[in-house]
Design an enzyme around this catalytic site. Structure first.
Site, PDB file in Angstrom:
ATOM      1  N   THR A  72       1.104  -1.507   0.258  1.00  0.00           N
ATOM      2  CA  THR A  72      -0.219  -0.719   0.268  1.00  0.00           C
ATOM      3  C   THR A  72       0.960   1.552  -0.172  1.00  0.00           C
ATOM      4  OG1 THR A  72      -2.246  -0.948   1.151  1.00  0.00           O
ATOM      5  CG2 THR A  72      -1.654   1.439   1.099  1.00  0.00           C
ATOM      6  N   HIS A 131      -1.340   5.641 -15.206  1.00  0.00           N
ATOM      7  CA  HIS A 131      -1.855   4.406 -13.546  1.00  0.00           C
ATOM      8  C   HIS A 131      -3.375   4.324 -14.426  1.00  0.00           C
ATOM      9  CE1 HIS A 131       1.949   4.011 -11.743  1.00  0.00           C
ATOM     10  NE2 HIS A 131       1.367   2.883 -11.872  1.00  0.00           N
ATOM     11  N   LYS A 135      -6.703   4.305  -9.808  1.00  0.00           N
ATOM     12  CA  LYS A 135      -5.384   5.074  -8.937  1.00  0.00           C
ATOM     13  C   LYS A 135      -5.411   6.451  -8.356  1.00  0.00           C
ATOM     14  CE  LYS A 135      -0.514   4.652  -7.805  1.00  0.00           C
ATOM     15  NZ  LYS A 135      -0.738   3.865  -7.025  1.00  0.00           N
TER      16      LYS A 135
END
Length: 240
Positions: A72, A131, A135
């Protein structure tokens, strides 16, 4: 291994499926606050939750004697707190901003190129990361790790979103469709451009790398990164 998963989004589900294919058992799937987590059944935990949840997930695992791997990003202001706790408890913690084996080799290539570029006046570094639209953090943790890899070689002292400047690396972030992840590092001069790029085709490489890290971590004590898993030479500072 008996695995506890913290966070059950795209990555959590992919790790779950791949873990079973590799002969492991997922004994807990924690996707939010819970007082009923079977830490006593876990041999290792993998955290791919949300930034606000990750530190407490990791701390609870460590306090219950469970080695934990975290991918994370967006919570690293508490990284020192977590690693200090791990060391005081004699636990095991491994963090990486990106678990792709190819990307971790790309980190090494990036550092090598940055070192070479310190002897080449007239070039300015810049970065782009792309991305998927889900995200949340920008720049990505991987882009920040790449920027810090350049800074560590000298010549630059900071990175900044979009805007650069003297000694500052600009990072451009794009969010497009379902893109798994593309990271580009470029050096421009008035006469030419040097560029390296890593492109992930699927997210399975991230899940596989996280599982390999978990398999490696069991039975160890300390704070680690993917450099340790891959037994890469040089500085062993955990990837941040």
């Amino acid at each position: 291994m008996k695995i506890g998963l913290f966070g059950y989004g795209t990555m959590g589900r992919m790790i779950d499926s791949l873990a079973r294919d590799r002969g492991h058992e997922v004994v807990a799937r924690v996707d939010g606050p819970s007082d009923k987590v079977p830490f006593d059944r876990m041999e290792v935990a993998l955290d791919f939750s949300q930034p606000e949840a990750a530190p407490e997930n990791i701390i609870r695992c460590l306090r219950n004697g469970v080695p934990v791997v975290s991918g994370t990003t967006g919570w690293l202001e508490r990284f020192g707190e977590v690693t200090a706790l791990c060391e005081s408890l004699g636990g095991a913690f491994l963090y990486a901003s990106n678990f792709s084996l190819g990307m971790n080799l790309f980190f090494e290539l990036n550092a090598t190129l940055a070192r070479l570029m310190t002897a080449a006046p007239g070039y300015r570094a810049s970065m782009t990361e792309i991305h998927h639209t889900r995200k949340l953090d920008a720049p990505s943790g991987t882009a920040i790790s790449l920027a810090e890899g350049i800074i560590a070689q000298g010549g630059y002292h900071a990175w900044q979103s979009d805007q650069g400047g003297e000694g500052v690396i600009p990072i451009r972030s794009e969010r497009i469709g379902d893109t798994p992840g593309t990271h580009r590092v470029a050096y421009d001069s008035p006469v030419d451009r040097i560029e390296i790029q890593h492109t992930a085709h699927t997210r399975e490489g991230f899940a596989l790398g996280a599982l390999l890290a978990a398999e490696w971590l069991v039975g160890k004590n300390g704070v680690f990164g993917m450099r340790d898993v891959l037994n890469l030479p040089g500085d062993r500072e955990p990837d941040r």
